[in-house]
Structure formats: structure tokens, C-alpha cells
Scaffold this motif. Sequence first.
Motif, mmCIF file in Angstrom:
data_model
loop_
_atom_site.group_PDB
_atom_site.id
_atom_site.type_symbol
_atom_site.label_atom_id
_atom_site.label_comp_id
_atom_site.label_asym_id
_atom_site.label_seq_id
_atom_site.Cartn_x
_atom_site.Cartn_y
_atom_site.Cartn_z
ATOM 1 N N LEU A 1 7.442 -8.998 -1.940
ATOM 2 C CA LEU A 1 6.577 -7.923 -2.410
ATOM 3 C C LEU A 1 6.973 -7.578 -3.839
ATOM 4 O O LEU A 1 8.158 -7.557 -4.167
ATOM 5 N N GLN A 2 5.981 -7.293 -4.679
ATOM 6 C CA GLN A 2 6.251 -6.879 -6.047
ATOM 7 C C GLN A 2 5.621 -5.517 -6.286
ATOM 8 O O GLN A 2 4.501 -5.248 -5.847
ATOM 9 N N HIS B 1 3.673 1.967 -8.656
ATOM 10 C CA HIS B 1 3.828 1.843 -7.217
ATOM 11 C C HIS B 1 5.275 2.025 -6.770
ATOM 12 O O HIS B 1 5.536 2.485 -5.665
ATOM 13 N N ALA B 2 6.227 1.701 -7.645
ATOM 14 C CA ALA B 2 7.628 1.979 -7.345
ATOM 15 C C ALA B 2 7.844 3.493 -7.264
ATOM 16 O O ALA B 2 8.547 3.985 -6.373
ATOM 17 N N ILE C 1 1.925 -5.165 -4.674
ATOM 18 C CA ILE C 1 1.361 -3.993 -4.003
ATOM 19 C C ILE C 1 0.301 -3.367 -4.899
ATOM 20 O O ILE C 1 0.542 -3.105 -6.073
ATOM 21 N N LYS C 2 -0.885 -3.131 -4.349
ATOM 22 C CA LYS C 2 -1.938 -2.460 -5.116
ATOM 23 C C LYS C 2 -2.180 -1.044 -4.622
ATOM 24 O O LYS C 2 -2.753 -0.228 -5.331
ATOM 25 N N GLU C 3 -1.730 -0.735 -3.379
ATOM 26 C CA GLU C 3 -1.991 0.599 -2.831
ATOM 27 C C GLU C 3 -1.081 0.839 -1.637
ATOM 28 O O GLU C 3 -0.783 -0.075 -0.874
ATOM 29 N N PHE C 4 -0.637 2.090 -1.496
ATOM 30 C CA PHE C 4 0.045 2.535 -0.287
ATOM 31 C C PHE C 4 -0.891 3.463 0.465
ATOM 32 O O PHE C 4 -1.643 4.226 -0.147
ATOM 33 N N PHE C 5 -0.878 3.416 1.779
ATOM 34 C CA PHE C 5 -1.623 4.367 2.596
ATOM 35 C C PHE C 5 -0.816 4.631 3.852
ATOM 36 O O PHE C 5 -0.013 3.797 4.273
#
Length: 86
Positions: free
Chosen positions: A56-57, A62-63, A4-8
Motif C-alpha cells: 500500500l502507498q 492520506h498519511a 490509497i485514494k480514500e479511507f472510509f
Amino acid sequence: MAKIKEFFKDTKTSGPHPTEVECGYQVIRGREGVLLQLSTYGSDSRQSEKKTSQTLQLDREHAAELLRIIIHAFPDLKDEAGGGLR
């Protein structure tokens, strides 16, 4: 399978999925630090043997962001998490 590089916030309409799957997790320690890996497995109705469908990592940053999203969605979990995030 991705890190994961970004949450939106997604604004598309969605509803509950009709099937359930199992999710395994691993803590991976490497040169770049710790990663939390979540792997989903095919549904019970899948004809082949159990195998990973999606992985997913998440790194620490990001965690922590995912934890904030979870607490926002389920505010009562804040008490169970020992008072929430610092």
C-alpha cells in the motif's frame, strides 16, 4: 499493490486474524512528492520463501488521514505523538 485514494469507515463485522505477518516500510521520493509504502510479507507458515503479499502507498494527505484514524482508535497515542495533529 495500490496507492490509497480514500479511507472510509467499514461497518462489516470483523475479528482478529489468526496469523501474523511482518510489514516493511519505505519512504519513496519521486516527481509527485513523498509516498509512504507499507509492504506485508507472507506468514511464517508459508511454504515458499519470504515475498511481498500486499503493498500500500500513501501520499501526505492520506498519511495524515490515517494518523487521525489511528489516534481515534488509540487515543492514548496522542500523548506519545507529541500532542497529536495540528
